[in-house]
Design a protein around this motif. Structure first.
Motif, PDB file in Angstrom:
ATOM      1  N   LEU A  27       0.809  -1.214   0.000  1.00 24.65           N
ATOM      2  CA  LEU A  27       0.000   0.000   0.000  1.00 24.65           C
ATOM      3  C   LEU A  27       0.846   1.269   0.000  1.00 24.65           C
ATOM      4  O   LEU A  27       0.330   2.363   0.199  1.00 24.65           O
ATOM      5  CB  LEU A  27      -0.933   0.016   1.224  1.00 24.65           C
ATOM      6  N   GLY A  28       2.153   1.146  -0.211  1.00 22.71           N
ATOM      7  CA  GLY A  28       3.051   2.286  -0.101  1.00 22.71           C
ATOM      8  C   GLY A  28       2.888   3.306  -1.206  1.00 22.71           C
ATOM      9  O   GLY A  28       2.206   3.086  -2.200  1.00 22.71           O
ATOM     10  N   VAL A  29       3.559   4.435  -1.017  1.00 22.97           N
ATOM     11  CA  VAL A  29       3.458   5.554  -1.960  1.00 22.97           C
ATOM     12  C   VAL A  29       4.692   5.589  -2.845  1.00 22.97           C
ATOM     13  O   VAL A  29       4.681   5.115  -3.969  1.00 22.97           O
ATOM     14  CB  VAL A  29       3.270   6.893  -1.216  1.00 22.97           C
ATOM     15  N   ASP A  30       5.791   6.133  -2.358  1.00 20.74           N
ATOM     16  CA  ASP A  30       6.999   6.221  -3.170  1.00 20.74           C
ATOM     17  C   ASP A  30       8.185   6.507  -2.268  1.00 20.74           C
ATOM     18  O   ASP A  30       8.304   7.601  -1.713  1.00 20.74           O
ATOM     19  CB  ASP A  30       6.870   7.328  -4.227  1.00 20.74           C
ATOM     20  N   GLY A  31       9.044   5.540  -2.113  1.00 20.85           N
ATOM     21  CA  GLY A  31      10.214   5.716  -1.259  1.00 20.85           C
ATOM     22  C   GLY A  31      11.116   4.504  -1.347  1.00 20.85           C
ATOM     23  O   GLY A  31      11.024   3.703  -2.285  1.00 20.85           O
ATOM     24  N   GLY A  32      11.987   4.351  -0.354  1.00 19.32           N
ATOM     25  CA  GLY A  32      12.946   3.258  -0.382  1.00 19.32           C
ATOM     26  C   GLY A  32      12.304   1.891  -0.359  1.00 19.32           C
ATOM     27  O   GLY A  32      12.745   0.967  -1.052  1.00 19.32           O
ATOM     28  N   ALA A  33      11.226   1.716   0.431  1.00 21.22           N
ATOM     29  CA  ALA A  33      10.557   0.412   0.505  1.00 21.22           C
ATOM     30  C   ALA A  33       9.954   0.040  -0.845  1.00 21.22           C
ATOM     31  O   ALA A  33       9.985  -1.126  -1.254  1.00 21.22           O
ATOM     32  CB  ALA A  33       9.472   0.437   1.574  1.00 21.22           C
ATOM     33  N   GLU A  34       9.405   1.036  -1.527  1.00 18.78           N
ATOM     34  CA  GLU A  34       8.799   0.783  -2.832  1.00 18.78           C
ATOM     35  C   GLU A  34       9.859   0.416  -3.865  1.00 18.78           C
ATOM     36  O   GLU A  34       9.656  -0.459  -4.719  1.00 18.78           O
ATOM     37  CB  GLU A  34       8.001   2.008  -3.290  1.00 18.78           C
ATOM     38  N   LYS A  35      11.001   1.091  -3.798  1.00 21.27           N
ATOM     39  CA  LYS A  35      12.080   0.773  -4.732  1.00 21.27           C
ATOM     40  C   LYS A  35      12.550  -0.662  -4.542  1.00 21.27           C
ATOM     41  O   LYS A  35      12.789  -1.389  -5.511  1.00 21.27           O
ATOM     42  CB  LYS A  35      13.245   1.742  -4.534  1.00 21.27           C
ATOM     43  N   PHE A  36      12.693  -1.073  -3.273  1.00 28.50           N
ATOM     44  CA  PHE A  36      13.149  -2.438  -3.053  1.00 28.50           C
ATOM     45  C   PHE A  36      12.077  -3.438  -3.454  1.00 28.50           C
ATOM     46  O   PHE A  36      12.394  -4.524  -3.962  1.00 28.50           O
ATOM     47  CB  PHE A  36      13.564  -2.661  -1.603  1.00 28.50           C
ATOM     48  N   PHE A  37      10.815  -3.112  -3.236  1.00 27.31           N
ATOM     49  CA  PHE A  37       9.711  -3.980  -3.658  1.00 27.31           C
ATOM     50  C   PHE A  37       9.810  -4.270  -5.153  1.00 27.31           C
ATOM     51  O   PHE A  37       9.782  -5.428  -5.587  1.00 27.31           O
ATOM     52  CB  PHE A  37       8.393  -3.281  -3.311  1.00 27.31           C
ATOM     53  N   VAL A  38       9.950  -3.232  -5.963  1.00 28.27           N
ATOM     54  CA  VAL A  38      10.061  -3.412  -7.413  1.00 28.27           C
ATOM     55  C   VAL A  38      11.327  -4.191  -7.756  1.00 28.27           C
ATOM     56  O   VAL A  38      11.326  -5.075  -8.623  1.00 28.27           O
ATOM     57  CB  VAL A  38      10.047  -2.043  -8.123  1.00 28.27           C
ATOM     58  N   ARG A  39      12.400  -3.895  -7.035  1.00 30.27           N
ATOM     59  CA  ARG A  39      13.682  -4.567  -7.286  1.00 30.27           C
ATOM     60  C   ARG A  39      13.575  -6.066  -7.002  1.00 30.27           C
ATOM     61  O   ARG A  39      14.031  -6.896  -7.796  1.00 30.27           O
ATOM     62  CB  ARG A  39      14.738  -3.923  -6.398  1.00 30.27           C
ATOM     63  N   LEU A  40      12.953  -6.434  -5.875  1.00 32.18           N
ATOM     64  CA  LEU A  40      12.811  -7.844  -5.534  1.00 32.18           C
ATOM     65  C   LEU A  40      11.883  -8.550  -6.514  1.00 32.18           C
ATOM     66  O   LEU A  40      12.154  -9.688  -6.929  1.00 32.18           O
ATOM     67  CB  LEU A  40      12.284  -7.996  -4.108  1.00 32.18           C
ATOM     68  N   ALA A  41      10.782  -7.893  -6.880  1.00 31.67           N
ATOM     69  CA  ALA A  41       9.860  -8.496  -7.852  1.00 31.67           C
ATOM     70  C   ALA A  41      10.582  -8.801  -9.157  1.00 31.67           C
ATOM     71  O   ALA A  41      10.382  -9.860  -9.771  1.00 31.67           O
ATOM     72  CB  ALA A  41       8.673  -7.567  -8.095  1.00 31.67           C
ATOM     73  N   GLY A  42      11.447  -7.887  -9.592  1.00 30.68           N
ATOM     74  CA  GLY A  42      12.203  -8.116 -10.817  1.00 30.68           C
ATOM     75  C   GLY A  42      13.168  -9.278 -10.682  1.00 30.68           C
ATOM     76  O   GLY A  42      13.297 -10.112 -11.593  1.00 30.68           O
ATOM     77  N   ALA A  43      13.849  -9.358  -9.539  1.00 34.76           N
ATOM     78  CA  ALA A  43      14.802 -10.441  -9.323  1.00 34.76           C
ATOM     79  C   ALA A  43      14.092 -11.798  -9.294  1.00 34.76           C
ATOM     80  O   ALA A  43      14.586 -12.788  -9.860  1.00 34.76           O
ATOM     81  CB  ALA A  43      15.561 -10.213  -8.025  1.00 34.76           C
ATOM     82  N   LEU A  44      12.934 -11.857  -8.626  1.00 37.50           N
ATOM     83  CA  LEU A  44      12.186 -13.107  -8.575  1.00 37.50           C
ATOM     84  C   LEU A  44      11.660 -13.493  -9.957  1.00 37.50           C
ATOM     85  O   LEU A  44      11.672 -14.673 -10.333  1.00 37.50           O
ATOM     86  CB  LEU A  44      11.024 -12.978  -7.585  1.00 37.50           C
ATOM     87  N   ALA A  45      11.205 -12.495 -10.720  1.00 39.01           N
ATOM     88  CA  ALA A  45      10.704 -12.774 -12.068  1.00 39.01           C
ATOM     89  C   ALA A  45      11.805 -13.361 -12.944  1.00 39.01           C
ATOM     90  O   ALA A  45      11.562 -14.285 -13.743  1.00 39.01           O
ATOM     91  CB  ALA A  45      10.148 -11.496 -12.690  1.00 39.01           C
ATOM     92  N   ARG A  46      13.017 -12.847 -12.794  1.00 39.73           N
ATOM     93  CA  ARG A  46      14.139 -13.374 -13.591  1.00 39.73           C
ATOM     94  C   ARG A  46      14.469 -14.809 -13.224  1.00 39.73           C
ATOM     95  O   ARG A  46      15.094 -15.524 -14.007  1.00 39.73           O
ATOM     96  CB  ARG A  46      15.366 -12.477 -13.417  1.00 39.73           C
ATOM     97  N   LYS A  47      14.050 -15.233 -12.033  1.00 39.26           N
ATOM     98  CA  LYS A  47      14.238 -16.616 -11.597  1.00 39.26           C
ATOM     99  C   LYS A  47      13.035 -17.495 -11.931  1.00 39.26           C
ATOM    100  O   LYS A  47      12.966 -18.654 -11.507  1.00 39.26           O
ATOM    101  CB  LYS A  47      14.499 -16.658 -10.089  1.00 39.26           C
ATOM    102  N   GLY A  48      12.078 -16.941 -12.649  1.00 37.48           N
ATOM    103  CA  GLY A  48      10.939 -17.729 -13.098  1.00 37.48           C
ATOM    104  C   GLY A  48       9.747 -17.757 -12.169  1.00 37.48           C
ATOM    105  O   GLY A  48       8.828 -18.562 -12.357  1.00 37.48           O
ATOM    106  N   VAL A  49       9.708 -16.879 -11.150  1.00 29.68           N
ATOM    107  CA  VAL A  49       8.579 -16.848 -10.225  1.00 29.68           C
ATOM    108  C   VAL A  49       7.461 -16.001 -10.815  1.00 29.68           C
ATOM    109  O   VAL A  49       7.666 -14.837 -11.174  1.00 29.68           O
ATOM    110  CB  VAL A  49       9.000 -16.279  -8.854  1.00 29.68           C
TER     111      VAL A  49
END
Length: 356
Positions: A17-39
């Motif tokens: 439910l976040g807006v825009d900050g460090g937590a959101e950046k890491f959220f997108v970063r982790l989602a990308g890393a997991l997607a590259r692993k086929g999740v």
């Protein structure tokens, strides 16, 4: 030679439910890393988030209005649970305490987790949370002291993406900064605990060749600007506003500051190491955990502008120290905060058997 094991996690749902900050950046970063692993992933977020399109590159984004109405709240939670079930997620990951009230009930074949990047504020909405993930030991320590079961509390920290080689540093002249200036950079929300005021006060005690770039926005912005006026350093303190991508600014700076009073992690320390900058910080919990004083950064007492200024002067006066801190930060980043290690930790936890 050891090889990467295939990911066990196949389908994951997120609630953020976040807006825009460090937590959101890491959220997108982790989602990308997991997607590259086929999740495969789905994410439930509020409408019109500025990072929505970037997130959509990695997972199916479901935008929702999260109402506080008692009746609508149950309908929204039911809708989320139904969609997660139809998707076939084996784990749901909520991001920060506000997401806890929207987590579906865990069921056979689907576990629930809540990730905290800040201090816990009570567990009254955690009824559907099975396990907590904190990005620092201090967050988890506080949760356990407040009564959360230790067997259901875990530490997994953040990682940062390497800066692309093609990112050019911003031009200093565009921000009224001399080319030969030494630039201190501090990023975050202009709130009390981030202590932007300490940077302004430190500038007043440093040579005129030292300038500060303050990146962010928030309730204390105007107060901080007024402080710069009162100390006569408006020509050396530059307010650059909120920047979605601070990378070009980091590449143009010379020293990363993290002068906060209460910092659970201090993601900007990782960002500073990632950009090849020496890091000067105060000894709040996160930076104290990340930094080995004198090896990969310098630590001083929280709220002590004289000690902070002295640390900055140490870096300014010794190229040998500056290089040693940069090399130390790079080594620790690679050893403990790599994408590979963090993604493996999430995979192990999110697919592990449930503890009682």
């Amino acid at each position: 030679m050891a090889t990467d094991q295939p990911m066990q996690l196949r389908k994951l749902a997120h609630i953020h439910l976040g807006v825009d900050g460090g937590a959101e950046k890491f959220f997108v970063r982790l989602a990308g890393a997991l997607a590259r692993k086929g999740v495969e992933q789905i994410a439930f977020i509020r409408p019109d988030r500025p990072w929505r399109d970037e997130l959509a590159k990695h997972c199916d984004v479901r935008e929702m209005k999260f109402s506080r109405s008692h009746i609508k709240r149950h309908l929204i939670r039911w809708t989320i649970a139904r969609q997660i079930s139809a998707f076939g997620a084996t784990a749901t990951l909520g991001w920060m305490s506000p997401a806890s009230k929207w987590l579906p009930k865990p069921r056979p074949g689907m576990r629930t987790f809540l990730r905290l990047g800040d201090w816990p504020d009570g567990f009254h909405t955690y009824g559907n949370v099975q396990d907590l993930i904190g990005n620092t030991p201090e967050i988890i320590r506080q949760a356990i002291e407040m009564g959360w079961p230790e067997s259901r509390a875990h530490v997994i920290s953040n990682f940062v993406d390497p800066l692309p080689a093609n990112i050019a540093p911003v031009k200093r002249a565009d921000f009224n900064t001399p080319e030969d200036a030494t630039i201190l950079i501090h990023l975050g929300r202009f709130v009390g605990r981030k202590r932007f005021d300490l940077v302004v006060k430190a500038i007043a005690g440093l040579p005129e060749s030292v300038h500060a770039w303050l990146i962010g926005d928030g309730e204390l912005l105007e107060e901080t600007k007024a402080l710069a006026v009162s100390l006569g350093v408006t020509d050396r303190v530059h307010f650059l506003g909120w920047q979605r991508d601070p990378s070009p600014f980091l590449k143009s700076a010379d020293i990363l500051l993290c002068p906060t009073d209460e910092e659970p992690l201090g993601n900007i320390v990782l960002e500073g190491w990632n950009a090849g900058l020496p890091v000067v910080a105060t000894a709040s919990p996160g930076p104290s955990w990340l930094i080995d004083d004198g090896i990969n950064g310098l630590l001083s007492r929280c709220g002590d502008v004289n000690a902070l200024t002295a640390s900055i002067r140490r870096v300014l006066s010794s190229e040998v120290l500056r290089q040693a801190l940069v090399q130390g930060g790079d080594a620790k980043l690679a050893a403990q905060y790599s994408e590979v290690g963090v993604v493996k930790a999430y995979d192990r936890l999110l697919t592990s058997p449930r503890h009682a």
